[in-house]
Design a protein around this motif. Structure first.
Motif, PDB file in Angstrom:
ATOM      1  N   LEU A  22       0.823  -1.207   0.000  1.00  0.00           N
ATOM      2  CA  LEU A  22       0.000   0.000   0.000  1.00  0.00           C
ATOM      3  C   LEU A  22       0.858   1.257   0.000  1.00  0.00           C
ATOM      4  O   LEU A  22       0.539   2.232  -0.686  1.00  0.00           O
ATOM      5  N   PHE A  23       1.948   1.252   0.754  1.00  0.00           N
ATOM      6  CA  PHE A  23       2.861   2.389   0.756  1.00  0.00           C
ATOM      7  C   PHE A  23       3.447   2.609  -0.637  1.00  0.00           C
ATOM      8  O   PHE A  23       3.511   3.747  -1.117  1.00  0.00           O
ATOM      9  N   LEU A  26       0.643   3.908  -3.015  1.00  0.00           N
ATOM     10  CA  LEU A  26       0.318   5.306  -2.732  1.00  0.00           C
ATOM     11  C   LEU A  26       1.448   6.243  -3.143  1.00  0.00           C
ATOM     12  O   LEU A  26       1.197   7.334  -3.661  1.00  0.00           O
ATOM     13  N   ILE A  29       1.209   6.587  -6.869  1.00  0.00           N
ATOM     14  CA  ILE A  29       0.017   7.325  -7.306  1.00  0.00           C
ATOM     15  C   ILE A  29       0.078   8.789  -6.883  1.00  0.00           C
ATOM     16  O   ILE A  29      -0.128   9.689  -7.699  1.00  0.00           O
ATOM     17  N   VAL A  30       0.368   9.036  -5.610  1.00  0.00           N
ATOM     18  CA  VAL A  30       0.319  10.405  -5.094  1.00  0.00           C
ATOM     19  C   VAL A  30       1.516  11.228  -5.569  1.00  0.00           C
ATOM     20  O   VAL A  30       1.359  12.390  -5.953  1.00  0.00           O
ATOM     21  N   LYS A  32       3.485  10.805  -8.243  1.00  0.00           N
ATOM     22  CA  LYS A  32       3.795  10.225  -9.554  1.00  0.00           C
ATOM     23  C   LYS A  32       4.930  10.970 -10.255  1.00  0.00           C
ATOM     24  O   LYS A  32       5.861  10.351 -10.754  1.00  0.00           O
TER      25      LYS A  32
END
Length: 80
Positions: A22-23, A26, A29-30, A32
């Motif tokens: 998940l890290f 994220l 994605i966050v 990028k």
């Protein structure tokens, strides 16, 4: 080691690996633009090729978690 200790071990392995997954997801994605620029400069890979490599990485990591952590945990939970 008995079966309960091994079951607990696989349970915690699953939790830790899911947290890392998940890290990573994220972060990709966050942040990028930052991760793409960093990886393209450090690894010398074209920035346009990185999204496909990220997709493959996350897919393979998720599959590894399912096969090597979650499946043994569930099998041991069903035995106990």
């Amino acid at each position: 080691m008995d079966i309960n200790e091994i079951t607990t071990f696989f349970g915690w392995c699953t939790v830790i690996n899911l947290a890392v997954y998940l890290f990573s997801a994220l972060a990709i994605i966050v942040f990028k633009r930052f991760t793409t620029n960093l990886h393209s400069k450090v690894m010398g890979i074209d920035a346009k090729a990185l999204p496909q490599l990220y997709f493959n990485y996350l897919g393979n990591y998720k599959l590894g978690i399912l096969i090597f952590n979650l499946a043994p945990y569930l099998a041991l939970k069903l035995m106990v």
